[in-house]
Motif scaffolding. Structure first.
Motif, PDB file in Angstrom:
ATOM      1  N   ALA A 125       0.811  -1.214   0.000  1.00 49.06           N
ATOM      2  CA  ALA A 125       0.000   0.000   0.000  1.00 49.06           C
ATOM      3  C   ALA A 125       0.846   1.268   0.000  1.00 49.06           C
ATOM      4  CB  ALA A 125      -0.930  -0.002   1.206  1.00 49.06           C
ATOM      5  N   ILE A 126       2.132   1.160   0.389  1.00 44.12           N
ATOM      6  CA  ILE A 126       2.963   2.363   0.467  1.00 44.12           C
ATOM      7  C   ILE A 126       3.333   2.860  -0.931  1.00 44.12           C
ATOM      8  CG2 ILE A 126       5.061   3.344   1.443  1.00 44.12           C
ATOM      9  CD1 ILE A 126       5.035   0.815   3.308  1.00 44.12           C
ATOM     10  N   GLY A 127       3.515   1.932  -1.834  1.00 44.07           N
ATOM     11  CA  GLY A 127       3.887   2.322  -3.197  1.00 44.07           C
ATOM     12  C   GLY A 127       5.341   2.748  -3.284  1.00 44.07           C
ATOM     13  N   PHE A 128       5.664   3.469  -4.347  1.00 45.58           N
ATOM     14  CA  PHE A 128       7.039   3.918  -4.560  1.00 45.58           C
ATOM     15  C   PHE A 128       7.127   5.423  -4.409  1.00 45.58           C
ATOM     16  CE2 PHE A 128       7.095   0.332  -7.860  1.00 45.58           C
ATOM     17  CZ  PHE A 128       7.452  -0.595  -6.900  1.00 45.58           C
ATOM     18  N   LYS A 129       8.292   5.855  -3.873  1.00 42.88           N
ATOM     19  CA  LYS A 129       8.627   7.281  -3.905  1.00 42.88           C
ATOM     20  C   LYS A 129       9.987   7.404  -4.574  1.00 42.88           C
ATOM     21  CE  LYS A 129       6.086   8.831   0.151  1.00 42.88           C
ATOM     22  NZ  LYS A 129       5.638   7.479   0.590  1.00 42.88           N
ATOM     23  N   GLY A 130      10.264   8.598  -5.060  1.00 41.69           N
ATOM     24  CA  GLY A 130      11.579   8.818  -5.643  1.00 41.69           C
ATOM     25  C   GLY A 130      11.815   8.094  -6.957  1.00 41.69           C
ATOM     26  N   ILE A 131      10.744   7.869  -7.709  1.00 42.04           N
ATOM     27  CA  ILE A 131      10.918   7.300  -9.047  1.00 42.04           C
ATOM     28  C   ILE A 131      11.646   8.332  -9.909  1.00 42.04           C
ATOM     29  CG2 ILE A 131       9.711   6.352 -11.061  1.00 42.04           C
ATOM     30  CD1 ILE A 131       7.287   5.970  -9.153  1.00 42.04           C
ATOM     31  N   PRO A 132      12.703   7.926 -10.622  1.00 45.19           N
ATOM     32  CA  PRO A 132      13.447   8.914 -11.410  1.00 45.19           C
ATOM     33  C   PRO A 132      12.536   9.664 -12.379  1.00 45.19           C
ATOM     34  CG  PRO A 132      14.221   6.665 -11.825  1.00 45.19           C
ATOM     35  CD  PRO A 132      13.244   6.587 -10.724  1.00 45.19           C
ATOM     36  N   ALA A 133      12.681  10.985 -12.409  1.00 50.47           N
ATOM     37  CA  ALA A 133      11.805  11.818 -13.254  1.00 50.47           C
ATOM     38  C   ALA A 133      12.286  11.773 -14.696  1.00 50.47           C
ATOM     39  CB  ALA A 133      11.783  13.245 -12.727  1.00 50.47           C
ATOM     40  N   LYS A 134      12.047  10.655 -15.338  1.00 45.76           N
ATOM     41  CA  LYS A 134      12.551  10.475 -16.710  1.00 45.76           C
ATOM     42  C   LYS A 134      11.629  11.098 -17.741  1.00 45.76           C
ATOM     43  CE  LYS A 134      15.906   7.348 -15.880  1.00 45.76           C
ATOM     44  NZ  LYS A 134      17.303   7.510 -16.225  1.00 45.76           N
ATOM     45  N   THR A 135      10.357  11.290 -17.388  1.00 47.77           N
ATOM     46  CA  THR A 135       9.407  11.812 -18.370  1.00 47.77           C
ATOM     47  C   THR A 135       9.675  13.293 -18.585  1.00 47.77           C
ATOM     48  OG1 THR A 135       7.787  10.263 -17.537  1.00 47.77           O
ATOM     49  CG2 THR A 135       6.961  12.014 -18.951  1.00 47.77           C
ATOM     50  N   ASN A 136      10.056  13.649 -19.810  1.00 46.02           N
ATOM     51  CA  ASN A 136      10.150  15.069 -20.141  1.00 46.02           C
ATOM     52  C   ASN A 136       9.261  15.337 -21.341  1.00 46.02           C
ATOM     53  OD1 ASN A 136      11.497  14.089 -22.363  1.00 46.02           O
ATOM     54  ND2 ASN A 136      13.514  14.440 -21.468  1.00 46.02           N
ATOM     55  N   LEU A 137       9.250  16.571 -21.790  1.00 46.57           N
ATOM     56  CA  LEU A 137       8.351  16.941 -22.887  1.00 46.57           C
ATOM     57  C   LEU A 137       8.602  16.093 -24.122  1.00 46.57           C
ATOM     58  CD1 LEU A 137       8.233  20.814 -22.636  1.00 46.57           C
ATOM     59  CD2 LEU A 137       6.406  19.198 -22.155  1.00 46.57           C
ATOM     60  N   TRP A 138       9.892  15.789 -24.367  1.00 49.08           N
ATOM     61  CA  TRP A 138      10.203  15.046 -25.599  1.00 49.08           C
ATOM     62  C   TRP A 138       9.628  13.651 -25.545  1.00 49.08           C
ATOM     63  CZ3 TRP A 138      11.302  18.247 -29.152  1.00 49.08           C
ATOM     64  CH2 TRP A 138      11.970  19.441 -28.830  1.00 49.08           C
ATOM     65  N   TRP A 139       9.783  13.002 -24.395  1.00 50.74           N
ATOM     66  CA  TRP A 139       9.225  11.653 -24.280  1.00 50.74           C
ATOM     67  C   TRP A 139       7.711  11.661 -24.383  1.00 50.74           C
ATOM     68  CZ3 TRP A 139      11.342   7.452 -25.404  1.00 50.74           C
ATOM     69  CH2 TRP A 139      12.709   7.229 -25.146  1.00 50.74           C
ATOM     70  N   SER A 140       7.088  12.541 -23.600  1.00 47.74           N
ATOM     71  CA  SER A 140       5.624  12.489 -23.551  1.00 47.74           C
ATOM     72  C   SER A 140       5.019  12.887 -24.896  1.00 47.74           C
ATOM     73  CB  SER A 140       5.085  13.361 -22.420  1.00 47.74           C
ATOM     74  OG  SER A 140       5.510  14.680 -22.600  1.00 47.74           O
ATOM     75  N   PHE A 141       5.533  13.955 -25.495  1.00 39.44           N
ATOM     76  CA  PHE A 141       4.950  14.372 -26.778  1.00 39.44           C
ATOM     77  C   PHE A 141       5.373  13.440 -27.908  1.00 39.44           C
ATOM     78  CE2 PHE A 141       3.650  18.067 -24.555  1.00 39.44           C
ATOM     79  CZ  PHE A 141       2.550  18.521 -25.254  1.00 39.44           C
TER      80      PHE A 141
END
Lengths: 256, 372
Positions: free
Chosen positions: B174-190
């Motif tokens: 239930a705790i899940g994850f914290k501190g997942i690397p912020a890999k998603t940027n505009l280039w990836w998402s778009f």
């Protein structure tokens, strides 16, 4: 070898026997008709042939191959196409799309070839388009190809349904009341049209029809169903003079 | 809807129009890249995050529209597929140290602890895993129709969430994850949003897309025309789930923290809202609606804070902004029952036509199957 051979199929819904021991043989190139009063089980017989229902007992053979209990799409793939009593077009799609969809079953390209428009798919797609357009041309619908199918007049919707069935490249065509709701002129055209279809597409045709002009005009043999039981079969002349058929249609005069 | 004219434009003209459309499409993609470059340099973190969310919701909306809008399967299992994608992608991208920090209740599964993959590989695996689960669920469930299918898929999405909550050594419960690397940027998402859009446009235009639409229009007729219902329904469901998984992966690595509560069925309804507003069966509609809804949700945040209407003081009610969307949804259902775009698509021909006839009023609907 009969093109289509039905060996005493029976269908029951709960306690109701819709069709009992129905047998039939359709020879290659023949046009035959199935008639009978409302609720006689005609469409149920059709639905068993096309795989919508699996018969409770009995067998269906297509060119000596047992097709009893196959799925509708498998049966269409083998070469038996149908139309519906109450028109079932893909209403929101264009006339051309309706016919193109019926070509899909012969597509050999996989999904990725299709999405990325690779050479094999491009070739197949072009062929599908040409086949569909020439079919629409033959049936006189080519000028309407971009219209939404539900916007066509009734008679042309029927025609489009037949075009769509033909696009699956069938050997046997099953027509469920092709003349339903047509006026006498349209009915006359339809009779000629069906005869022409047989010549142009090398078809055996099995149809359900209520319009006696159509039935008597083109069918070589007629089967008559009443309450699920085959009460008569034979040439149009025989049927017209068959006492049981007349009784089934007009009722029996009890004690007059 | 009358066809333009019965006289045929010449073949060379058609080729010219097609080339022009391709050019216009490439120019638009270039403009999008320039905009992203500018945004990346000049926008603040909050604005960039909203833009990222817009693109991610585009991916999610499109994937759901394929299943619900184009194939006509009433599926409500999207949050489950997203959860699979998000957890997989997060697990595969987190460095060993972060994993150790996260799993303080029970140690992480040894094999998973060691695996750290580059972001694209993790996204892909997340998508594939979601697709695989969709296949296992879809094979039995897709025999159901209409509301029954909706309820069954909703149930499976909840099952996925409950399983995730209880797999302590893999998902941290239930705790899940914290501190997942912020890999998603505009280039990836778009980039992925564009790829999804193009992939689905091509898919819908292809013979398979026509078969999907045939199933939506009339299952019985489609089957009678030789379209295998099972094969095509599963295909659509699995492709939709794949993109949902990828979208979930993008979301997890954007937010930086995920837990099972994020993937409750309200998330599915948010996406359903997008596709209903945009038009079931329209790719253009979904893209527009994803941006409008996502930006709208941010722009309306002031409604959650205390504000004054001049004569009455409204205390801060969290969630008040969602009332706006409820009202909007009701209006759409009442007055535009086919959503913003219905089943129409954007096309260059239409835009150019519009410019040519500027000023002249016209009720001509958008032509289908354009380029975007």
């Amino acid at each position: 070898m009969a093109h289509l051979k039905i060996d005493s199929i029976t269908m029951q819904f709960g306690g109701l026997t819709a069709v009992k021991d129905f047998s039939l043989e359709l020879q290659e190139g023949e046009i035959i008709a199935l008639i009978g009063p409302n609720g006689a089980g005609k469409t149920t017989a059709f639905n068993m042939i096309t795989g919508v229902y699996a018969p409770v007992s009995g067998k269906i053979y297509f060119k000596d191959r047992d097709i009893t209990g196959l799925r509708p799409d498998q049966i269409t793939r083998l070469g038996i196409a149908r139309t519906f009593q109450n028109i079932r077009l893909f209403k929101e799609l264009s006339v051309l799309d309706n016919v193109l969809i019926a070509n899909h079953l012969h597509l050999k390209s996989n999904l990725f070839e299709a999405v990325f428009n690779l050479p094999r798919y491009r070739k197949e797609d072009k062929e599908m388009l040409e086949r569909s357009l020439s079919l629409l041309e033959k049936l006189g619908l080519v000028n309407l190809r971009n219209e939404k199918s539900s916007s066509l007049p009734y008679g042309q919707q029927r025609r489009l349904e037949i075009a769509r069935a033909l696009a699956t490249n069938p050997e046997i065509l099953l027509l469920d009341e092709p003349a339903a709701g047509m006026n006498p002129k349209e009915t006359e055209d339809l009779t000629e049209f069906i005869r022409q279809l047989r010549e142009d597409f090398d078809l055996s045709i099995f149809m359900i029809e209520h319009h006696m002009d159509v039935v008597m005009g083109i069918s070589e043999r007629i089967y008559v169903l009443d309450y699920g039981i085959t009460i008569a079969q034979g040439s149009p002349y025989d049927i017209q003079n068959n006492q049981r058929v007349i009784e089934a249609y007009l009722g029996v005069n009890g004690d007059a | 809807m009358k066809s333009k004219s019965l006289s045929q434009p010449s073949a060379s003209l058609l080729v010219r129009i097609k080339e022009r459309n391709v050019r216009l499409t490439l120019i638009s993609i270039l403009l999008l890249c320039l905009f992203l470059y500018y945004a990346d340099k000049n926008f603040n973190a909050y604005q960039i995050r909203v833009l990222n969310l817009c693109a991610i919701y585009t991916v999610l909306g499109l994937s759901m529209n394929l299943i619900n809008g184009f194939t006509g399967l009433f599926s409500l299992g999207h949050a489950g597929f997203m959860a699979i994608g998000a957890y997989t992608c997060a697990l595969l991208t987190m460095p060993v140290a972060v994993k150790d920090q996260n799993f303080f209740l029970a140690p992480i599964n040894e094999t998973l602890r060691e695996i750290v993959l580059p972001y694209p590989a993790a996204l892909l695996i997340g998508g594939i895993l979601a697709a695989l689960i969709a296949f296992l669920i879809g094979a039995p469930v897709l025999r159901l129709r209409g509301d029954y299918l909706g309820i069954a898929t909703l149930g499976f999405a909840e099952i996925i969430r409950i399983v995730i909550t209880n797999l302590q050594t893999i998902t941290n419960g239930a705790i899940g994850f914290k501190g997942i690397p912020a890999k998603t940027n505009l280039w990836w998402s778009f980039g992925i949003a564009t790829f999804t859009t193009v992939f689905l446009l091509w898919l819908i235009k292809s013979s398979y897309g026509r078969a999907f639409k045939a199933i939506r229009e009339d299952e019985i007729a489609a089957e009678a025309m030789g379209v295998s219902l099972f094969k095509h329904k599963v295909l659509s469901f699995v492709i939709g789930a794949f993109f949902a998984g990828v979208g979930g992966g993008l979301l997890g690595n954007l937010l930086g923290a995920i837990n099972p509560l994020l993937f409750r069925f309200t998330l599915t309804f948010n996406i359903l809202l997008i596709i209903v507003l945009g038009g079931m069966g329209s790719i253009t509609g979904t893209v527009i609606s994803a941006f409008v809804v996502t930006i709208g949700q941010e722009a309306l945040r002031f409604l959650d804070q205390p504000f004054s209407l001049g004569f009455v003081q409204v205390p801060g009610i969290s969630g008040l902004r969602m009332v706006v969307f409820s009202a909007l949804l009701m209006l759409v259902v009442l007055f535009f029952s086919r959503g913003l775009m219905g089943t129409s698509e954007f096309s260059w021909d239409y835009i150019i036509d519009l410019f040519k006839r500027l000023g002249k009023p016209s009720g001509k609907p958008l032509s289908k199957g354009g380029t975007k």
